[in-house]
Motif scaffolding. Structure first.
Motif, PDB file in Angstrom:
ATOM      1  N   MET A  84      -2.643  -6.894 -17.613  1.00  0.00           N
ATOM      2  CA  MET A  84      -3.371  -6.552 -16.389  1.00  0.00           C
ATOM      3  C   MET A  84      -4.839  -6.360 -16.728  1.00  0.00           C
ATOM      4  SD  MET A  84      -2.674  -3.514 -13.642  1.00  0.00           S
ATOM      5  CE  MET A  84      -1.464  -4.494 -12.811  1.00  0.00           C
ATOM      6  N   SER A  85      -5.716  -6.994 -15.964  1.00  0.00           N
ATOM      7  CA  SER A  85      -7.146  -6.966 -16.260  1.00  0.00           C
ATOM      8  C   SER A  85      -7.761  -5.631 -15.860  1.00  0.00           C
ATOM      9  CB  SER A  85      -7.841  -8.084 -15.486  1.00  0.00           C
ATOM     10  OG  SER A  85      -7.807  -7.808 -14.092  1.00  0.00           O
ATOM     11  N   GLY A  86      -8.994  -5.378 -16.392  1.00  0.00           N
ATOM     12  CA  GLY A  86      -9.702  -4.169 -16.017  1.00  0.00           C
ATOM     13  C   GLY A  86      -9.965  -4.113 -14.519  1.00  0.00           C
ATOM     14  N   GLU A  87     -10.226  -5.266 -13.927  1.00  0.00           N
ATOM     15  CA  GLU A  87     -10.461  -5.309 -12.475  1.00  0.00           C
ATOM     16  C   GLU A  87      -9.219  -4.866 -11.712  1.00  0.00           C
ATOM     17  OE1 GLU A  87     -11.567  -8.574  -9.002  1.00  0.00           O
ATOM     18  OE2 GLU A  87     -11.811  -9.091 -11.125  1.00  0.00           O
ATOM     19  N   GLU A  88      -8.041  -5.315 -12.182  1.00  0.00           N
ATOM     20  CA  GLU A  88      -6.803  -4.933 -11.503  1.00  0.00           C
ATOM     21  C   GLU A  88      -6.532  -3.447 -11.668  1.00  0.00           C
ATOM     22  OE1 GLU A  88      -4.556  -7.845 -13.625  1.00  0.00           O
ATOM     23  OE2 GLU A  88      -4.033  -8.911 -11.778  1.00  0.00           O
ATOM     24  N   ARG A  89      -6.814  -2.890 -12.877  1.00  0.00           N
ATOM     25  CA  ARG A  89      -6.606  -1.454 -13.084  1.00  0.00           C
ATOM     26  C   ARG A  89      -7.530  -0.642 -12.183  1.00  0.00           C
ATOM     27  NH1 ARG A  89      -5.852  -3.158 -18.524  1.00  0.00           N
ATOM     28  NH2 ARG A  89      -8.031  -2.772 -19.049  1.00  0.00           N
ATOM     29  N   ALA A  90      -8.776  -1.104 -12.027  1.00  0.00           N
ATOM     30  CA  ALA A  90      -9.701  -0.416 -11.125  1.00  0.00           C
ATOM     31  C   ALA A  90      -9.189  -0.464  -9.693  1.00  0.00           C
ATOM     32  CB  ALA A  90     -11.094  -1.054 -11.226  1.00  0.00           C
ATOM     33  N   HIS A  91      -8.549  -1.571  -9.333  1.00  0.00           N
ATOM     34  CA  HIS A  91      -7.994  -1.700  -7.996  1.00  0.00           C
ATOM     35  C   HIS A  91      -6.884  -0.684  -7.775  1.00  0.00           C
ATOM     36  CE1 HIS A  91      -5.440  -3.474  -4.789  1.00  0.00           C
ATOM     37  NE2 HIS A  91      -6.616  -3.808  -4.271  1.00  0.00           N
ATOM     38  N   ASP A  92      -6.052  -0.437  -8.834  1.00  0.00           N
ATOM     39  CA  ASP A  92      -5.001   0.580  -8.744  1.00  0.00           C
ATOM     40  C   ASP A  92      -5.582   1.928  -8.347  1.00  0.00           C
ATOM     41  OD1 ASP A  92      -3.036  -1.135  -9.398  1.00  0.00           O
ATOM     42  OD2 ASP A  92      -2.692  -0.383 -11.433  1.00  0.00           O
ATOM     43  N   ALA A  93      -6.698   2.281  -8.999  1.00  0.00           N
ATOM     44  CA  ALA A  93      -7.301   3.578  -8.716  1.00  0.00           C
ATOM     45  C   ALA A  93      -7.867   3.626  -7.307  1.00  0.00           C
ATOM     46  CB  ALA A  93      -8.406   3.863  -9.746  1.00  0.00           C
ATOM     47  N   ARG A  94      -8.483   2.530  -6.876  1.00  0.00           N
ATOM     48  CA  ARG A  94      -9.105   2.524  -5.549  1.00  0.00           C
ATOM     49  C   ARG A  94      -8.083   2.611  -4.437  1.00  0.00           C
ATOM     50  NH1 ARG A  94     -12.312  -1.624  -7.798  1.00  0.00           N
ATOM     51  NH2 ARG A  94     -11.118  -3.185  -6.633  1.00  0.00           N
ATOM     52  N   ASP A  95      -6.942   1.933  -4.605  1.00  0.00           N
ATOM     53  CA  ASP A  95      -6.002   1.925  -3.482  1.00  0.00           C
ATOM     54  C   ASP A  95      -4.974   3.057  -3.562  1.00  0.00           C
ATOM     55  OD1 ASP A  95      -4.151   1.167  -5.372  1.00  0.00           O
ATOM     56  OD2 ASP A  95      -3.776  -0.818  -4.535  1.00  0.00           O
ATOM     57  N   GLY A  96      -5.173   3.997  -4.500  1.00  0.00           N
ATOM     58  CA  GLY A  96      -4.318   5.183  -4.548  1.00  0.00           C
ATOM     59  C   GLY A  96      -2.903   4.896  -4.988  1.00  0.00           C
ATOM     60  N   LEU A  97      -2.700   3.923  -5.884  1.00  0.00           N
ATOM     61  CA  LEU A  97      -1.348   3.576  -6.311  1.00  0.00           C
ATOM     62  C   LEU A  97      -0.636   4.767  -6.929  1.00  0.00           C
ATOM     63  CD1 LEU A  97       0.952   1.562  -6.876  1.00  0.00           C
ATOM     64  CD2 LEU A  97      -0.206   1.004  -9.034  1.00  0.00           C
ATOM     65  N   TYR A  98      -1.327   5.476  -7.823  1.00  0.00           N
ATOM     66  CA  TYR A  98      -0.638   6.574  -8.510  1.00  0.00           C
ATOM     67  C   TYR A  98      -0.215   7.661  -7.533  1.00  0.00           C
ATOM     68  CZ  TYR A  98       0.443  10.244 -11.858  1.00  0.00           C
ATOM     69  OH  TYR A  98       1.080  11.232 -12.570  1.00  0.00           O
ATOM     70  N   ASP A  99      -1.053   7.946  -6.536  1.00  0.00           N
ATOM     71  CA  ASP A  99      -0.667   8.937  -5.531  1.00  0.00           C
ATOM     72  C   ASP A  99       0.604   8.506  -4.800  1.00  0.00           C
ATOM     73  OD1 ASP A  99      -2.776  10.575  -6.152  1.00  0.00           O
ATOM     74  OD2 ASP A  99      -4.095   9.778  -4.583  1.00  0.00           O
ATOM     75  N   ARG A 100       0.725   7.209  -4.523  1.00  0.00           N
ATOM     76  CA  ARG A 100       1.931   6.726  -3.837  1.00  0.00           C
ATOM     77  C   ARG A 100       3.148   6.787  -4.758  1.00  0.00           C
ATOM     78  NH1 ARG A 100       0.968   1.036  -1.822  1.00  0.00           N
ATOM     79  NH2 ARG A 100      -0.761   0.942  -3.319  1.00  0.00           N
ATOM     80  N   LEU A 101       2.932   6.520  -6.053  1.00  0.00           N
ATOM     81  CA  LEU A 101       4.043   6.632  -6.997  1.00  0.00           C
ATOM     82  C   LEU A 101       4.495   8.078  -7.132  1.00  0.00           C
ATOM     83  CD1 LEU A 101       2.740   4.247  -9.828  1.00  0.00           C
ATOM     84  CD2 LEU A 101       4.498   3.729  -8.119  1.00  0.00           C
ATOM     85  N   LYS A 102       3.534   9.005  -7.232  1.00  0.00           N
ATOM     86  CA  LYS A 102       3.863  10.420  -7.390  1.00  0.00           C
ATOM     87  C   LYS A 102       4.660  10.956  -6.212  1.00  0.00           C
ATOM     88  CE  LYS A 102       2.317  13.357  -9.851  1.00  0.00           C
ATOM     89  NZ  LYS A 102       2.932  14.099 -10.987  1.00  0.00           N
ATOM     90  N   ALA A 103       4.481  10.353  -5.051  1.00  0.00           N
ATOM     91  CA  ALA A 103       5.184  10.825  -3.852  1.00  0.00           C
ATOM     92  C   ALA A 103       6.695  10.675  -3.975  1.00  0.00           C
ATOM     93  CB  ALA A 103       4.669  10.080  -2.621  1.00  0.00           C
ATOM     94  N   TYR A 104       7.153   9.842  -4.926  1.00  0.00           N
ATOM     95  CA  TYR A 104       8.599   9.642  -5.092  1.00  0.00           C
ATOM     96  C   TYR A 104       9.229  10.672  -6.026  1.00  0.00           C
ATOM     97  CZ  TYR A 104       8.404   5.272  -2.547  1.00  0.00           C
ATOM     98  OH  TYR A 104       8.258   4.329  -1.552  1.00  0.00           O
ATOM     99  N   GLU A 105       8.413  11.485  -6.684  1.00  0.00           N
ATOM    100  CA  GLU A 105       8.978  12.526  -7.534  1.00  0.00           C
ATOM    101  C   GLU A 105       9.793  13.511  -6.680  1.00  0.00           C
ATOM    102  OE1 GLU A 105       5.736  12.658 -11.198  1.00  0.00           O
ATOM    103  OE2 GLU A 105       5.786  14.299  -9.751  1.00  0.00           O
TER     104      GLU A 105
END
Length: 329
Positions: free
Chosen positions: A1-22
């Motif tokens: 995964m490129s640096g651009e794609e990782r930056a996109h993860d942060a911008r679109d709140g991916l981790y927040d959506r993943l954490k919601a499943y805990e």
């Protein structure tokens, strides 16, 4: 995964959506496909080389480490995976983390399982890690916790962790400089971990002797070396020297992952020694695809560099056709 794609993860709140499943269910009202039973216990003990008397006879219990075995779905799978867990994996797939590898598990045993126990279980998404970069690639660790019950009573817990990741791009091989092959230094094999419990074994290897522990109280042989006897719990022991004869009990052919000091593919065997214990080592003397279960082998000591010798097993002759237990990686 490129640096651009990782930056996109942060911008679109991916981790927040993943954490919601805990805390959401991963499996609901699961049922073991079979009750705890003696045949499965016997097969497990034979495969593991565990002859403890607690796992035999009319009052037998199941080995604690079989906890997960009673919950597995087999080739046909289970129908108890929750919708939420499927959504979580789908979210990771959609973000490019399409590969998966199991990383580790932790178990807690609360009561013995006995033949006839009916197994039920539920699982929950316990945690989703922040994005991590590993040698395999970049992704998220997902941990589930399964509560295993017997007759409705909690018998144990099983935490299972996977990495959902995007595979790292393999670097292009550099153009090798033209130089004599002998000037290229070969990477060294990893060093064995030597501690107070196994130092005697490695001292024996250095003297070209394969030493097996023998319990001073009950006479049971054991390998690998342990501080106490699995059968009677005694801490006193002496050693016997293996004669060197054995057979291939099972084996795998290692293709991946590649390590700099190794030349895959190669065969790694579970060798049953004539003395009755088993050990893991390389099978040499035949091509990797000619190794067979039941093949007779003979101990020898192989020097791999100026400091290290290892016990390996040389094939004596072609064995019978392969049976269950072999595999490739």
């Amino acid at each position: 995964m490129s640096g651009e794609e990782r930056a996109h993860d942060a911008r679109d709140g991916l981790y927040d959506r993943l954490k919601a499943y805990e805390g959401k269910p991963a499996a609901i009202a699961g049922r073991g496909k079979d009750p705890v039973n003696l045949p499965m216990i016997r097969h497990w003990c034979e495969a593991m080389g565990d002859a403890h008397p607690a796992y035999r006879g009319p009052d037998a219990v199941a080995p604690p480490t079989m906890l997960q075995a009673w919950t597995m779905g087999g080739l046909s799978g289970h129908q108890d995976r929750s919708e939420a867990y499927g959504e979580l994996l789908g979210l990771l797939d959609g973000a490019g983390y399409t590969s998966v590898v199991a990383t580790d598990c932790e178990q807690e045993y609360l009561r013995p399982l006995r033949p006839g126990d009916e197994i039920t279980f539920d699982a929950v998404v316990e945690s989703v890690s922040p994005r991590k970069t590993t040698k395999l690639g970049t992704g998220h660790f997902v941990t589930t916790r399964m509560d295993v019950r017997a007759g409705g009573e909690l018998a144990g817990t099983h935490r299972f962790r996977i990495l959902k990741y995007a595979p790292a791009a393999r670097p292009a091989k550099p153009v090798e400089a033209v130089e004599p092959a002998e000037s290229v230094e070969r990477p060294r094999r990893p060093r064995p971990v030597v501690n107070r419990d196994n130092a005697g074994f490695w001292e024996g290897v250095a003297a070209h002797r394969l030493l097996i522990q023998r319990c001073a109280a009950c006479g049971t042989l054991r390998f690998p070396w342990l501080p106490g006897c699995n059968d009677c719990g005694a801490g006193e022991w002496d050693t016997v020297e293996a004669g060197g004869e054995g057979t291939v009990h099972s084996y795998v052919v290692m293709h991946h992952p590649p390590f700099p000091a190794f030349d895959p593919p190669y065969a790694v065997g579970l060798i049953e020694l004539a003395e009755g214990v088993r050990m893991i080592s390389n099978v040499v003397g035949v091509p990797y695809d000619k190794v067979r279960i039941g093949m007779p082998v003979r101990l020898e000591f192989q020097r791999v560099d100026e400091e290290l010798e290892l016990p390996v097993f040389r094939a004596v002759e072609a064995g019978p056709a392969a049976g269950p237990g072999e595999g490739e990686r």
